[in-house]
Design a protein around this motif. Sequence first.
Motif, PDB file in Angstrom:
ATOM      1  N   LEU A 143       0.983  -1.259  -0.021  1.00 28.85           N
ATOM      2  CA  LEU A 143      -0.019  -0.058   0.093  1.00 28.85           C
ATOM      3  C   LEU A 143       0.731   1.447  -0.056  1.00 28.85           C
ATOM      4  O   LEU A 143       0.421   2.298  -0.587  1.00 28.85           O
ATOM      5  CB  LEU A 143      -0.834   0.114   1.257  1.00 28.85           C
ATOM      6  N   LEU A 144       2.079   1.133   0.508  1.00 29.36           N
ATOM      7  CA  LEU A 144       2.847   2.296   0.621  1.00 29.36           C
ATOM      8  C   LEU A 144       3.346   2.664  -0.937  1.00 29.36           C
ATOM      9  O   LEU A 144       3.663   3.674  -1.031  1.00 29.36           O
ATOM     10  CB  LEU A 144       4.195   2.059   1.595  1.00 29.36           C
ATOM     11  N   ALA A 145       3.687   1.537  -1.665  1.00 34.64           N
ATOM     12  CA  ALA A 145       4.045   1.782  -3.016  1.00 34.64           C
ATOM     13  C   ALA A 145       2.924   2.408  -3.795  1.00 34.64           C
ATOM     14  O   ALA A 145       3.186   3.189  -4.776  1.00 34.64           O
ATOM     15  CB  ALA A 145       4.507   0.508  -3.643  1.00 34.64           C
ATOM     16  N   TRP A 146       1.836   1.838  -3.371  1.00 38.20           N
ATOM     17  CA  TRP A 146       0.540   2.473  -4.131  1.00 38.20           C
ATOM     18  C   TRP A 146       0.383   3.932  -3.778  1.00 38.20           C
ATOM     19  O   TRP A 146       0.309   4.769  -4.885  1.00 38.20           O
ATOM     20  CB  TRP A 146      -0.675   1.757  -3.852  1.00 38.20           C
ATOM     21  N   LEU A 147       0.657   4.395  -2.645  1.00 32.87           N
ATOM     22  CA  LEU A 147       0.420   5.497  -2.031  1.00 32.87           C
ATOM     23  C   LEU A 147       1.728   6.493  -2.849  1.00 32.87           C
ATOM     24  O   LEU A 147       1.266   7.593  -3.259  1.00 32.87           O
ATOM     25  CB  LEU A 147       0.400   5.912  -0.478  1.00 32.87           C
ATOM     26  N   GLY A 148       2.586   5.997  -2.645  1.00 36.11           N
ATOM     27  CA  GLY A 148       3.953   6.911  -3.440  1.00 36.11           C
ATOM     28  C   GLY A 148       3.539   7.047  -4.685  1.00 36.11           C
ATOM     29  O   GLY A 148       3.847   8.304  -5.243  1.00 36.11           O
ATOM     30  N   LEU A 149       3.188   6.192  -5.496  1.00 31.92           N
ATOM     31  CA  LEU A 149       2.997   6.384  -7.137  1.00 31.92           C
ATOM     32  C   LEU A 149       1.830   7.257  -7.188  1.00 31.92           C
ATOM     33  O   LEU A 149       1.567   7.964  -8.234  1.00 31.92           O
ATOM     34  CB  LEU A 149       2.834   5.042  -7.832  1.00 31.92           C
ATOM     35  N   VAL A 150       0.684   7.304  -6.453  1.00 34.71           N
ATOM     36  CA  VAL A 150      -0.258   8.242  -6.588  1.00 34.71           C
ATOM     37  C   VAL A 150       0.126   9.619  -6.270  1.00 34.71           C
ATOM     38  O   VAL A 150      -0.183  10.576  -7.190  1.00 34.71           O
ATOM     39  CB  VAL A 150      -1.550   7.820  -5.741  1.00 34.71           C
ATOM     40  N   LEU A 151       0.997   9.667  -5.172  1.00 30.37           N
ATOM     41  CA  LEU A 151       1.447  10.934  -5.081  1.00 30.37           C
ATOM     42  C   LEU A 151       2.506  11.532  -6.286  1.00 30.37           C
ATOM     43  O   LEU A 151       2.288  12.811  -6.409  1.00 30.37           O
ATOM     44  CB  LEU A 151       2.287  11.002  -3.646  1.00 30.37           C
ATOM     45  N   LEU A 152       3.143  10.604  -6.783  1.00 28.75           N
ATOM     46  CA  LEU A 152       3.935  11.037  -7.839  1.00 28.75           C
ATOM     47  C   LEU A 152       3.136  11.218  -9.116  1.00 28.75           C
ATOM     48  O   LEU A 152       3.482  12.119  -9.734  1.00 28.75           O
ATOM     49  CB  LEU A 152       4.827   9.738  -8.102  1.00 28.75           C
ATOM     50  N   SER A 153       1.955  10.606  -9.048  1.00 29.81           N
ATOM     51  CA  SER A 153       1.107  11.141 -10.371  1.00 29.81           C
ATOM     52  C   SER A 153       0.986  12.413 -10.468  1.00 29.81           C
ATOM     53  O   SER A 153       0.911  12.979 -11.653  1.00 29.81           O
ATOM     54  CB  SER A 153      -0.191  10.243 -10.344  1.00 29.81           C
ATOM     55  N   ALA A 154       0.551  13.219  -9.461  1.00 26.68           N
ATOM     56  CA  ALA A 154       0.133  14.688  -9.436  1.00 26.68           C
ATOM     57  C   ALA A 154       1.165  15.390 -10.038  1.00 26.68           C
ATOM     58  O   ALA A 154       1.052  16.147 -11.212  1.00 26.68           O
ATOM     59  CB  ALA A 154      -0.260  15.128  -8.224  1.00 26.68           C
ATOM     60  N   PRO A 155       2.409  15.427  -9.772  1.00 26.10           N
ATOM     61  CA  PRO A 155       3.682  16.198 -10.711  1.00 26.10           C
ATOM     62  C   PRO A 155       3.758  15.950 -12.061  1.00 26.10           C
ATOM     63  O   PRO A 155       4.215  16.455 -12.680  1.00 26.10           O
ATOM     64  CB  PRO A 155       4.713  16.086  -9.326  1.00 26.10           C
ATOM     65  N   LEU A 156       3.793  14.467 -12.058  1.00 23.89           N
ATOM     66  CA  LEU A 156       3.814  13.931 -13.553  1.00 23.89           C
ATOM     67  C   LEU A 156       2.890  14.392 -14.414  1.00 23.89           C
ATOM     68  O   LEU A 156       3.038  14.831 -15.643  1.00 23.89           O
ATOM     69  CB  LEU A 156       4.053  12.477 -13.473  1.00 23.89           C
ATOM     70  N   ALA A 157       1.465  14.292 -14.116  1.00 26.22           N
ATOM     71  CA  ALA A 157       0.533  14.833 -14.592  1.00 26.22           C
ATOM     72  C   ALA A 157       0.505  16.259 -15.158  1.00 26.22           C
ATOM     73  O   ALA A 157       0.195  16.657 -16.352  1.00 26.22           O
ATOM     74  CB  ALA A 157      -0.796  14.415 -14.274  1.00 26.22           C
ATOM     75  N   VAL A 193       9.213  -2.824  -0.556  1.00 27.35           N
ATOM     76  CA  VAL A 193       8.360  -1.854  -1.135  1.00 27.35           C
ATOM     77  C   VAL A 193       8.837  -1.599  -2.656  1.00 27.35           C
ATOM     78  O   VAL A 193       8.286  -1.089  -3.317  1.00 27.35           O
ATOM     79  CB  VAL A 193       8.104  -1.022  -0.158  1.00 27.35           C
ATOM     80  N   ALA A 194      10.357  -1.613  -2.558  1.00 31.04           N
ATOM     81  CA  ALA A 194      10.962  -0.982  -3.703  1.00 31.04           C
ATOM     82  C   ALA A 194      10.636  -1.937  -5.061  1.00 31.04           C
ATOM     83  O   ALA A 194      10.119  -1.285  -6.061  1.00 31.04           O
ATOM     84  CB  ALA A 194      12.355  -0.837  -3.897  1.00 31.04           C
ATOM     85  N   PRO A 195      10.757  -3.136  -5.018  1.00 28.81           N
ATOM     86  CA  PRO A 195      10.357  -4.245  -6.124  1.00 28.81           C
ATOM     87  C   PRO A 195       8.801  -3.990  -6.465  1.00 28.81           C
ATOM     88  O   PRO A 195       8.306  -4.174  -7.600  1.00 28.81           O
ATOM     89  CB  PRO A 195      10.865  -5.503  -5.799  1.00 28.81           C
ATOM     90  N   ALA A 196       8.015  -3.973  -5.178  1.00 27.25           N
ATOM     91  CA  ALA A 196       6.598  -3.756  -5.408  1.00 27.25           C
ATOM     92  C   ALA A 196       6.269  -2.166  -6.219  1.00 27.25           C
ATOM     93  O   ALA A 196       5.449  -2.413  -7.208  1.00 27.25           O
ATOM     94  CB  ALA A 196       5.979  -3.703  -4.279  1.00 27.25           C
ATOM     95  N   ALA A 197       7.117  -1.383  -6.165  1.00 29.55           N
ATOM     96  CA  ALA A 197       6.999  -0.269  -6.806  1.00 29.55           C
ATOM     97  C   ALA A 197       7.146  -0.059  -8.108  1.00 29.55           C
ATOM     98  O   ALA A 197       6.575   0.466  -9.064  1.00 29.55           O
ATOM     99  CB  ALA A 197       7.570   1.206  -6.167  1.00 29.55           C
ATOM    100  N   ALA A 198       8.371  -0.841  -8.526  1.00 30.63           N
ATOM    101  CA  ALA A 198       8.628  -1.102  -9.834  1.00 30.63           C
ATOM    102  C   ALA A 198       7.749  -1.827 -10.536  1.00 30.63           C
ATOM    103  O   ALA A 198       7.477  -1.316 -11.849  1.00 30.63           O
ATOM    104  CB  ALA A 198      10.054  -1.929  -9.861  1.00 30.63           C
ATOM    105  N   LEU A 199       6.950  -2.654 -10.189  1.00 27.97           N
ATOM    106  CA  LEU A 199       5.958  -3.706 -10.882  1.00 27.97           C
ATOM    107  C   LEU A 199       4.777  -2.615 -11.061  1.00 27.97           C
ATOM    108  O   LEU A 199       4.166  -2.463 -12.068  1.00 27.97           O
ATOM    109  CB  LEU A 199       5.466  -4.670  -9.968  1.00 27.97           C
ATOM    110  N   LEU A 200       4.391  -1.485 -10.143  1.00 27.53           N
ATOM    111  CA  LEU A 200       3.301  -0.912 -10.085  1.00 27.53           C
ATOM    112  C   LEU A 200       3.467   0.331 -10.931  1.00 27.53           C
ATOM    113  O   LEU A 200       2.470   1.193 -11.552  1.00 27.53           O
ATOM    114  CB  LEU A 200       2.895  -0.284  -8.704  1.00 27.53           C
ATOM    115  N   VAL A 201       4.611   0.539 -11.659  1.00 27.20           N
ATOM    116  CA  VAL A 201       4.874   1.816 -12.432  1.00 27.20           C
ATOM    117  C   VAL A 201       3.867   1.493 -13.611  1.00 27.20           C
ATOM    118  O   VAL A 201       3.520   2.600 -14.285  1.00 27.20           O
ATOM    119  CB  VAL A 201       6.472   1.867 -12.832  1.00 27.20           C
ATOM    120  N   TRP A 202       3.751   0.267 -13.926  1.00 30.06           N
ATOM    121  CA  TRP A 202       2.980  -0.231 -15.137  1.00 30.06           C
ATOM    122  C   TRP A 202       1.482   0.381 -15.131  1.00 30.06           C
ATOM    123  O   TRP A 202       0.674   0.908 -15.975  1.00 30.06           O
ATOM    124  CB  TRP A 202       2.910  -1.623 -15.211  1.00 30.06           C
TER     125      TRP A 202
END
Length: 429
Positions: A57-71, A201-210
Amino acid sequence: MTETLQRPDTAAADRSPAAHGRLTLPQGAALYVGAVLGTGVIALPALAVQAAGPASLLAWLGLVLLSAPLALTFAALGARFPDAGGVSTYARNAFGPRWAAAVGWCFYFAVPAGAPAAAVFAGAYVEAAVGGGQRTVLLTAAALMLAVTVTNLFGVTVSGRVQLVLAVLLVTLLVAAVVTAAPHGDPANLHPFAPHGWLAVAPAAALLVWSFAGWEAITHLAADFRRPQRDLPRAAGIAVVVVGVLYLAVAGVGILVLGPQAGTGAPLARLLEIGLGGPAGALAAAAALLLTFGTMNAYYASAAKLGAALGRDGALPGWLARGARAGDVPRRSLAVTASLSALAMVAVAVTGTGAKPLVLLATGAFVAVYALGTASALKLLPRGTAAHRSAMVALVAVTALALTTGWYLLWPLAMGAGALLYQRRGTRA
């Protein structure tokens, strides 16, 4: 081709669209949602739980937060430079034609690598509902790829209308799954929170970049918006909220309700079964088909436009250039994308390759696209603006993501090298 590479002023003039297209704000937001809220929600929550347990869930949250500046970064670039080249155009303006070709190839050839994986994810849900084994999976995947190709033959206006209907249906279905299953959740399923350690959490985040690739995709369609300067940032903002809430809700409720079983099988189908009852397998298959069609529709449209722009700019054969202008249909480039995707699908069927390596190959390419896109933004966007600050944050975060991708970054490096060799060959011709 040599003339295109040696006369940047003329090429720049040719890249300026004569008129904007017909995409509306709702259609644009739907394309964004479809591009980002794709097959990740039906398959990757389980893979992330396998990698990190509830800590995923931390990986999901981190990538959601990253989405805002990327978008925000890519929407600002698209509004400022509306062109079918998308990130390739931004790299050209910031760093020159070689970098433009390299990043363009990374995106263009990542789509045929990712399309079979996405289609197979949906096929697995259909097989779970109706049976038939691998034959059903492959036939479903092939049917999806054909349907997306046919839809895009009619142009981005038609595909945008289709996407709007799909977005409404899939958001409704996902909200129903979350709301009805949530009362069955148990906080005890969050323990142990990090069974594989915090570093997992790091390898989980790598998968979730997709799951979060897509913010760059709609920039290739920026010139097809009626009012890109106004509507593109708004569409991106709507999509950030919708995608972020739904991803966190599905992942969080999945762990709370399913516990350790969230890392196995098809968690979305289980949530539908628990929450709604009845033909849960059929509902899950319908959701998988909607999500996958939406993602593939957005990416095929974007890749087709990009291929035409790369042909126009000399980074791919010139016969692909037809369709690069706003409102035109890039059928030749679409045919190449569809053909390469079909070849990749045949390779998957023959070799029995699972979806995970394809996911990571596509992820490596998209991380490279994000890195060059955000680096271009730092040069092109006005300093001191919110978009420029967002680009700084996004570049740092994308660099960290690149480190988790590992040797799959060899794929974008190979694509970049191929682009440079092609340009050198064209210059000598």
